[in-house]
Scaffold this motif. Structure first.
Motif, PDB file in Angstrom:
ATOM      1  N   PHE A 121      -3.611   0.459   5.915  1.00 16.84           N
ATOM      2  CA  PHE A 121      -4.277   0.752   4.647  1.00 16.84           C
ATOM      3  C   PHE A 121      -4.338  -0.502   3.772  1.00 16.84           C
ATOM      4  O   PHE A 121      -5.381  -0.813   3.194  1.00 16.84           O
ATOM      5  CB  PHE A 121      -3.550   1.881   3.911  1.00 16.84           C
ATOM      6  CG  PHE A 121      -4.096   2.144   2.535  1.00 16.84           C
ATOM      7  CD1 PHE A 121      -5.220   2.945   2.365  1.00 16.84           C
ATOM      8  CD2 PHE A 121      -3.495   1.584   1.418  1.00 16.84           C
ATOM      9  CE1 PHE A 121      -5.737   3.183   1.092  1.00 16.84           C
ATOM     10  CE2 PHE A 121      -4.001   1.814   0.144  1.00 16.84           C
ATOM     11  CZ  PHE A 121      -5.126   2.618  -0.017  1.00 16.84           C
ATOM     12  N   ARG A 122      -3.243  -1.209   3.667  1.00 22.53           N
ATOM     13  CA  ARG A 122      -3.213  -2.399   2.809  1.00 22.53           C
ATOM     14  C   ARG A 122      -4.167  -3.481   3.319  1.00 22.53           C
ATOM     15  O   ARG A 122      -4.877  -4.109   2.521  1.00 22.53           O
ATOM     16  CB  ARG A 122      -1.786  -2.939   2.692  1.00 22.53           C
ATOM     17  CG  ARG A 122      -0.890  -2.043   1.846  1.00 22.53           C
ATOM     18  CD  ARG A 122       0.419  -2.707   1.443  1.00 22.53           C
ATOM     19  NE  ARG A 122       1.083  -3.461   2.485  1.00 22.53           N
ATOM     20  CZ  ARG A 122       1.992  -2.981   3.331  1.00 22.53           C
ATOM     21  NH1 ARG A 122       2.337  -1.716   3.278  1.00 22.53           N
ATOM     22  NH2 ARG A 122       2.547  -3.765   4.231  1.00 22.53           N
ATOM     23  N   GLN A 123      -4.212  -3.693   4.644  1.00 26.52           N
ATOM     24  CA  GLN A 123      -5.117  -4.708   5.197  1.00 26.52           C
ATOM     25  C   GLN A 123      -6.576  -4.285   5.031  1.00 26.52           C
ATOM     26  O   GLN A 123      -7.437  -5.103   4.697  1.00 26.52           O
ATOM     27  CB  GLN A 123      -4.789  -4.984   6.663  1.00 26.52           C
ATOM     28  CG  GLN A 123      -3.421  -5.614   6.877  1.00 26.52           C
ATOM     29  CD  GLN A 123      -3.209  -6.876   6.062  1.00 26.52           C
ATOM     30  OE1 GLN A 123      -4.056  -7.759   6.025  1.00 26.52           O
ATOM     31  NE2 GLN A 123      -2.075  -6.957   5.385  1.00 26.52           N
ATOM     32  N   ALA A 124      -6.855  -3.000   5.248  1.00 30.70           N
ATOM     33  CA  ALA A 124      -8.219  -2.486   5.050  1.00 30.70           C
ATOM     34  C   ALA A 124      -8.632  -2.637   3.590  1.00 30.70           C
ATOM     35  O   ALA A 124      -9.777  -3.015   3.286  1.00 30.70           O
ATOM     36  CB  ALA A 124      -8.288  -1.022   5.485  1.00 30.70           C
ATOM     37  N   SER A 125      -7.702  -2.371   2.687  1.00 27.49           N
ATOM     38  CA  SER A 125      -7.990  -2.482   1.256  1.00 27.49           C
ATOM     39  C   SER A 125      -8.305  -3.919   0.862  1.00 27.49           C
ATOM     40  O   SER A 125      -9.206  -4.165   0.045  1.00 27.49           O
ATOM     41  CB  SER A 125      -6.805  -1.970   0.437  1.00 27.49           C
ATOM     42  OG  SER A 125      -6.601  -0.595   0.689  1.00 27.49           O
ATOM     43  N   GLN A 126      -7.570  -4.870   1.427  1.00 27.49           N
ATOM     44  CA  GLN A 126      -7.837  -6.272   1.129  1.00 27.49           C
ATOM     45  C   GLN A 126      -9.260  -6.662   1.539  1.00 27.49           C
ATOM     46  O   GLN A 126      -9.931  -7.411   0.834  1.00 27.49           O
ATOM     47  CB  GLN A 126      -6.817  -7.173   1.831  1.00 27.49           C
ATOM     48  CG  GLN A 126      -5.423  -7.081   1.248  1.00 27.49           C
ATOM     49  CD  GLN A 126      -5.377  -7.509  -0.209  1.00 27.49           C
ATOM     50  OE1 GLN A 126      -5.968  -8.517  -0.599  1.00 27.49           O
ATOM     51  NE2 GLN A 126      -4.685  -6.740  -1.026  1.00 27.49           N
TER      52      GLN A 126
END
Length: 140
Positions: free
Chosen positions: A73-78
């Motif tokens: 989720f965090r990498q996709a959000s970035q």
């Protein structure tokens, strides 16, 4: 048509895409990126970028993630924060993936995002709740 990138821990993404395609058929502009033990978040980010580039025809991308706050989720959000027409959905399940993949041709990324959240909420129920509704429909 919106591109779709599914991601999550372990083999969540490839497992979900395989199950969805069994039900609704093969999907174009759709990739699954797993986050197994042993790969770094940098490797995950690189794979997600490559998948987004491969799936984006100019209409946008929706990244479907397993868990709010997890590394996928965090990498996709970035990635999404740097792009127009990119959305990130967490808590993805088969209900959301199957229904929304069938509707993605007619939706913008923002419309997809809003419909996916409603779809997810509506899809969480129990047999008891379904049988207890006024419009008792047992044709599952």
């Amino acid at each position: 048509m919106l591109g779709i990138v599914i991601t999550g821990h372990g083999k969540f993404a490839t497992g979900l895409l395989s199950a969805v395609e069994q039900v609704i058929g093969s999907q174009t502009q759709c990739k699954a990126i797993d986050f197994p033990e042993g790969i770094s978040t940098e490797e995950l980010a690189s794979q997600l970028e490559d998948a987004c580039n491969a799936c984006d025809n100019g209409d946008g991308i929706v990244l479907l993630c397993d868990l709010l706050g997890g590394s996928p989720f965090r990498q996709a959000s970035q990635i999404a924060l740097t792009k127009n027409n990119y959305e990130v959905i967490s808590g993805t399940n088969m209900q959301i993936a199957a229904e929304m993949l069938l509707e993605r041709e007619e939706l913008t990324a923002a419309e997809f995002r809003n419909a996916a959240v409603i779809c997810g909420k509506d899809g969480i129920t129990s047999l008891w709740h379904e049988l207890s509704t006024e419009d008792n429909n047992t044709d599952f």
